[in-house]
Design a protein around this motif. Structure first.
Motif, mmCIF file in Angstrom:
data_model
loop_
_atom_site.group_PDB
_atom_site.id
_atom_site.type_symbol
_atom_site.label_atom_id
_atom_site.label_comp_id
_atom_site.label_asym_id
_atom_site.label_seq_id
_atom_site.Cartn_x
_atom_site.Cartn_y
_atom_site.Cartn_z
ATOM 1 N N ILE A 221 -42.760 21.428 -17.934
ATOM 2 C CA ILE A 221 -43.758 21.740 -18.947
ATOM 3 C C ILE A 221 -43.777 23.211 -19.364
ATOM 4 N N GLY A 222 -42.826 24.000 -18.837
ATOM 5 C CA GLY A 222 -42.801 25.418 -19.200
ATOM 6 C C GLY A 222 -42.330 25.608 -20.629
ATOM 7 N N VAL A 223 -42.852 26.646 -21.268
ATOM 8 C CA VAL A 223 -42.536 26.847 -22.679
ATOM 9 C C VAL A 223 -41.076 27.259 -22.867
ATOM 10 N N VAL A 224 -40.499 27.948 -21.889
ATOM 11 C CA VAL A 224 -39.110 28.379 -22.028
ATOM 12 C C VAL A 224 -38.186 27.173 -22.158
ATOM 13 N N ASN A 225 -38.425 26.165 -21.308
ATOM 14 C CA ASN A 225 -37.582 24.974 -21.394
ATOM 15 C C ASN A 225 -37.897 24.125 -22.619
ATOM 16 N N SER A 226 -39.152 24.151 -23.076
ATOM 17 C CA SER A 226 -39.473 23.442 -24.320
ATOM 18 C C SER A 226 -38.638 24.013 -25.454
ATOM 19 N N VAL A 227 -38.598 25.340 -25.535
ATOM 20 C CA VAL A 227 -37.832 26.002 -26.592
ATOM 21 C C VAL A 227 -36.346 25.733 -26.419
ATOM 22 N N LEU A 228 -35.858 25.910 -25.189
ATOM 23 C CA LEU A 228 -34.424 25.719 -24.936
ATOM 24 C C LEU A 228 -33.977 24.302 -25.251
ATOM 25 N N SER A 229 -34.784 23.312 -24.863
ATOM 26 C CA SER A 229 -34.343 21.927 -25.067
ATOM 27 C C SER A 229 -34.351 21.577 -26.550
ATOM 28 N N SER A 230 -35.267 22.139 -27.313
ATOM 29 C CA SER A 230 -35.261 21.836 -28.743
ATOM 30 C C SER A 230 -34.162 22.610 -29.474
ATOM 31 N N LEU A 231 -33.790 23.764 -28.954
ATOM 32 C CA LEU A 231 -32.739 24.560 -29.603
ATOM 33 C C LEU A 231 -31.339 24.138 -29.189
#
Lengths: 318, 288
Positions: free
Chosen positions: A151-161
């Motif tokens: 649920i971390g924002v870094v992985n949210s961004v990475l997975s969408s990018l």
């Protein structure tokens, strides 16, 4: 009357060692009275525990069982030949080197930029130094959530990018890098404060003269400002070393708990964390004390070096 | 002489016309740096306002649940209690350290007495003895011999003496002209009057700088309270943060972020209020 008699004595008195130059009041009891509270605290809570630690390091003991037996230097020999402890020392050194290098490098550059006469300089300075108020525990807490794999924002961004979700705290290399970056982030405000103070003391004419001589901003930084900052850099290397050695505890304890395991032990188990683990988790009091003595020697060497090689401009701002 | 006087105005002109372009990249770099540095805190701030459903999603839109989150850590997770403890401890340590260091510096700078060098060396030497390294023996002493576990004394009293403070004040006093002390003495001023009427009013920047360092340092205490405080009753807020994360298996991250931010407020406030003194205290302290 009394004036002449008082005047005469200090003048005639022999000025033997450095700190005695400036005496004005004469009273044999008062100065000791002023120093008494400080010395009582130091004696009970610093000198006595230090001696106890030395003694404990020679005994194999367990604080829970309350047993102890004299083993001499055996615990020192064990530690210094233990592959686990070797790894802990090595990764502590790498961690310290990275924190100091990255921390001082970025702080010096940013302080230099913010010290230039630009619009909003005051705002920039404030925005660079307020992280001084951050604690290692807060840094650890926020980073733990930022880099949470699900649920971390870094992985949210990475997975969408780019479609990856690294498990930051389970991968040794990533976890190590994360602790380093969090420590640099947390320490930045402190370093910027001191660099700004040092830059303030460099007379404006110096860089003006360099500019008149045709030096570019970059040249004037490397050839003029950087060397003039070296006493401060020297001072900061030592304070940051002590910071990295000890303040890493709160950060590591919240962010990684010393893990993940790599080789013999957790990759973010640094010296102070190992000491805590042995002393208060495994209750190997004697071994923990031995580690404390080894680290005391290290800190002693660092401090002596600081006094030996630091010039007069070194001040005690830690 | 003459060529210099001529060349100065010439170089001054392009300097004054150039800055806007020249400084643009400086602004760009500084703004990027500020954004990068602030981003974890901004992230924490946003997440602290979201509801428990939003907080586990990727949304970075501010929510409306900040006070709800805060209330849940403040009461249920004892954050209020932890904050109160940290306040008591930090204020006592800061005030105590300042007073003790002022007195010690007064003795070292304005008195001549036998064994002064030895006394000075004894204080100097403590710089080599970080408390973190003494925790095993200190734990034994404080919890075993003194029976201070779970009391404020355990995290206040051992930290009341300060080598850093003594040295900083000593250095500052040495920059004050000695004639002032002589004049005060001739006027019949005792050392304590001299300290309170003359030295302290002249030392506000140094006191402010030291207060910031000591406040932040005491507020950030972690290892020693973790070891010595067994119950939550007297625990400090930094260790309390760890308790917030530990609660059950499911961490309420919105509440934890609210807790982390509230924990940040007191040192930030002290720092902001004393920022001028803080910077000046060091700029001046560096002169000599």
């Amino acid at each position: 009357m009394s004036l002449t008699s008082k005047r005469r004595v200090p003048k005639a008195g022999k000025v033997s060692s450095a700190p005695e130059e400036r005496a004005t009041f004469r009273n044999p009891v008062l100065p000791w009275l002023f120093l008494l509270p400080t010395f009582i605290i130091l004696a009970i809570f610093l000198y006595y525990p230090a001696l106890r630690t030395l003694r404990l390091s020679l005994f194999r003991s367990n604080i829970i069982l309350g047993n102890e037996s004299f083993v001499g230097l055996a615990q020192f020999a064990e530690l210094l030949s233990s592959p686990v402890y070797h790894q802990v020392i090595l990764q502590t050194l790498i961690y310290c080197a990275l924190v100091i290098f990255l921390g001082l490098f970025s702080a010096m550059g940013l302080a230099w930029l913010a010290s230039r006469p630009i619009a909003g300089a005051k705002f920039y300075r404030l925005m660079l130094i307020y992280p001084y108020a951050l604690s290692p525990a807060i840094a650890g807490t926020i980073w733990l959530f930022l880099f949470n794999p699900e649920i971390g924002v870094v992985n949210s961004v990475l997975s969408s990018l780019v479609g990856v979700r690294p498990r930051w705290l389970d991968n040794p290399l990533l976890a190590f890098g994360l602790v380093v970056l969090a420590a640099v982030w947390k320490g930045l405000g402190y370093n910027v404060v001191f660099y700004l103070a040092a830059l303030q003391n460099i007379p404006g004419e110096v860089s003006e003269a360099a500019a008149i001589d045709g030096a570019s901003g970059w040249q004037s930084f490397w050839k003029v400002t950087f060397p003039l900052l070296s006493p401060m850099t020297f001072f900061l290397v030592f304070t940051n070393l002590v910071y990295a050695l000890f303040d890493s505890f709160g950060l590591v304890d919240i962010l990684t708990r010393g893990g993940p395991v790599y080789g013999q032990t957790g990759i973010t188990t640094f010296l102070i964390y190992q000491l805590y683990e042995d002393g208060f988790r495994n209750f190997k009091t004697g071994v923990a004390a031995t580690q404390a003595v080894l680290m005391l020697v290290m800190v002693g060497v660092i401090t002596v070096m600081q006094f030996r090689y630091g010039n007069r401009r070194v001040h005690y701002g830690a | 002489m003459a060529p210099k006087a001529v060349s100065l105005p010439q170089t001054a002109k392009p300097r004054s016309s150039k800055p806007p372009i020249r400084h643009l990249w400086v602004h760009v770099v500084l703004i990027i740096a500020i954004i990068v540095i602030a981003s974890p805190l901004v992230f924490a701030l946003i997440k602290a306002t979201q509801s428990s459903d939003q907080v586990i999603g990727p949304s970075l839109l501010p929510g409306t649940q900040f006070f709800h989150n805060l209330a849940s850590v403040w009461g249920d997770a004892h954050l209020g209690r932890f904050m109160f403890n940290s306040f008591v401890v930090t204020i006592c340590v800061t005030v105590g350290k300042t007073i003790l260091s002022l007195l010690a510096a007064l003795a070292f700078v304005y008195f001549r007495f036998p064994l002064k060098s030895v006394a000075f060396a004894l204080v100097l030497f403590t710089l080599m003895l970080p408390t973190e390294l003494l925790i095993v023996a200190l734990f034994d002493l404080v919890s075993g011999t003194l029976k201070w576990s779970d009391s404020y004394a355990a995290i206040i009293v051992p930290f009341l003496a300060s080598a850093t403070g003594t040295f900083l004040f000593r250095q500052h006093f040495m920059n004050i002209p000695l004639s002032l002390a002589d004049a005060a003495r001739i006027d019949g001023c005792g050392p304590m009057t001299f300290l309170s009427k003359i030295l302290i009013p002249m030392s506000w920047n140094t006191i402010g700088a030291l207060a910031v360092i000591q406040f932040v340092g005491a507020w950030d205490q972690y290892l020693w309270p973790l070891v010595i405080m067994q119950s939550d009753d007297k625990q400090v807020v930094q260790v309390g943060l760890r308790r917030l994360i530990d609660v059950g298996g499911q961490t309420d991250w919105g509440a934890v972020m609210a807790g982390a931010l509230i924990t940040l407020v007191p040192p930030l406030l002290v720092f902001t209020l004393l920022q001028e003194q803080f910077s000046k205290g060091f700029a001046l302290g560096q002169d000599k």
